[in-house]
Motif scaffolding. Structure first.
Motif, PDB file in Angstrom:
ATOM      1  N   HIS A  47      -5.124   1.353   5.603  1.00  0.00           N
ATOM      2  CA  HIS A  47      -4.185   2.339   5.052  1.00  0.00           C
ATOM      3  C   HIS A  47      -2.860   1.644   4.730  1.00  0.00           C
ATOM      4  O   HIS A  47      -2.305   0.925   5.568  1.00  0.00           O
ATOM      5  CB  HIS A  47      -3.960   3.457   6.074  1.00  0.00           C
ATOM      6  CG  HIS A  47      -3.401   4.695   5.469  1.00  0.00           C
ATOM      7  ND1 HIS A  47      -2.134   4.767   4.935  1.00  0.00           N
ATOM      8  CD2 HIS A  47      -3.946   5.946   5.301  1.00  0.00           C
ATOM      9  CE1 HIS A  47      -1.906   5.984   4.476  1.00  0.00           C
ATOM     10  NE2 HIS A  47      -2.993   6.720   4.681  1.00  0.00           N
ATOM     11  N   LEU A 101       0.109   2.587   4.646  1.00  0.00           N
ATOM     12  CA  LEU A 101       1.289   2.985   5.417  1.00  0.00           C
ATOM     13  C   LEU A 101       1.243   2.508   6.868  1.00  0.00           C
ATOM     14  O   LEU A 101       2.158   2.780   7.635  1.00  0.00           O
ATOM     15  CB  LEU A 101       1.439   4.512   5.380  1.00  0.00           C
ATOM     16  CG  LEU A 101       1.665   5.120   3.980  1.00  0.00           C
ATOM     17  CD1 LEU A 101       1.843   6.624   4.082  1.00  0.00           C
ATOM     18  CD2 LEU A 101       2.864   4.478   3.294  1.00  0.00           C
ATOM     19  N   PRO A 125      -1.838   8.107   8.858  1.00  0.00           N
ATOM     20  CA  PRO A 125      -2.358   6.734   8.712  1.00  0.00           C
ATOM     21  C   PRO A 125      -2.966   6.202  10.007  1.00  0.00           C
ATOM     22  O   PRO A 125      -3.972   5.493   9.978  1.00  0.00           O
ATOM     23  CB  PRO A 125      -1.120   5.936   8.300  1.00  0.00           C
ATOM     24  CG  PRO A 125      -0.229   6.933   7.639  1.00  0.00           C
ATOM     25  CD  PRO A 125      -0.464   8.224   8.378  1.00  0.00           C
TER      26      PRO A 125
END
Length: 298
Positions: free
Chosen positions: A228, A230, A276
């Motif tokens: 992810h 983030l 996330p």
């Protein structure tokens, strides 16, 4: 790839005199890797062979891989050396962990496993999905003989089971349940049917609907996943290591017919909704796969 690539196997594979000796040589390699030691008694007891045969097997293995083991007079056993390199994929970490899971969940008997000593293992509980063995055997027979099956199927949308005639051609596993992939003569299309929801299964006549016409079964798609974006840098690296990603991505081949299940198991069937830290991975080619994302189960 990150820091821990999977095993590279030695090319010095011994030439067994028989299939049974091949199994014993793989046993030696396996025990050396995962227990760090073995002796003649291990071979004698596991395979019910004579002491001279066990000596001959150890000699053949040592001849091919002399730097994999050394005899310790104090331990009265052959010990794995620092320079050990496994000879067989049977000794891979994936094979070991799958076999360990099967052993501790009673899927296999300890007498059929190469594992001797093993660490204590805990398994997160998952409800066992039940299915009837007779139904499964008839489905397998129908696939082999290219026959139809008649059955009652309990779907999710109606209160009671419906009579169905199917032409099965394959089995599928979604990570939790076993399905049969079949042409449904009622809806006139190929679908997935959960085997545990079938009752009153019986063989019917010859089928004219085989796997060749099932385009979704034969179409193979690529799922491209990555950490992810983030997540912090350390978490991204952990994900890359965990999944064995190369250059920060991992490409998974998946039959179109199983795409919905693969995405659901990876938590990627919805584009948004989880943080996330919970989601951890993202699907990079979602737009490319969007036309294929409708489930095809009954």
């Amino acid at each position: 790839m990150e820091d821990h690539p999977e095993t590279k196997y030695s090319e010095a594979v011994p030439h067994p005199a028989s299939w049974s000796q091949d199994r014993r040589l793989k046993f030696i390699d396996y025990r050396l890797r995962w227990e760090g030691r073995l002796n003649r008694t291990d071979l004698i007891e596991h395979f019910d062979i004579s002491a001279p045969q066990a000596t001959a097997d150890l000699g053949k293995y040592t001849e091919a891989a002399p730097f994999n083991l050394a005899y310790d007079l104090k331990q009265k056993a052959f010990m794995r050396t620092e320079g050990y390199a496994p000879l067989y994929p049977r000794s891979s970490s994936r094979a070991y962990l799958n076999e360990l899971l099967a052993l501790v969940t009673d899927v296999i008997d300890s007498r059929t496993s190469f594992i001797g000593w093993h660490p204590e293992v805990g398994v997160a509980p998952i409800p066992s999905r039940q299915l009837d063995g007779r139904s499964l055997s008839l489905l397998v027979q129908a696939i082999r003989d290219k026959r139809m099956v008649a059955l009652a199927y309990q779907g999710m949308k109606k209160p009671g089971p419906e009579a169905r005639v199917l032409s099965p051609h394959a089995l599928g596993y979604d990570g939790f349940r076993w399905h049969v992939r079949a042409y449904c003569h009622s809806s006139e299309k190929y679908k997935d049917f959960v085997i545990g929801r079938m009752t009153d299964v019986s063989l019917a006549g010859a089928s004219e609907k085989g796997s060749g016409q099932d385009e979704s079964w034969h179409r193979v798609l690529q799922l491209v996943i990555a950490p992810h974006p983030l997540l912090p840098a350390g978490a991204k690296r952990a994900i890359r290591l965990d999944y064995g990603m190369i250059d920060g991505i991992l490409s998974l081949s998946c039959r179109h017919a199983l795409l919905f299940y693969a995405l659901r198991r990876l938590g990627l069937h919805r584009e948004e909704g989880r943080s996330p830290e919970e989601q951890q991975i993202v699907l990079l080619n979602r737009d490319e796969l969007a036309p294929f994302m409708q489930p095809g189960h009954a």
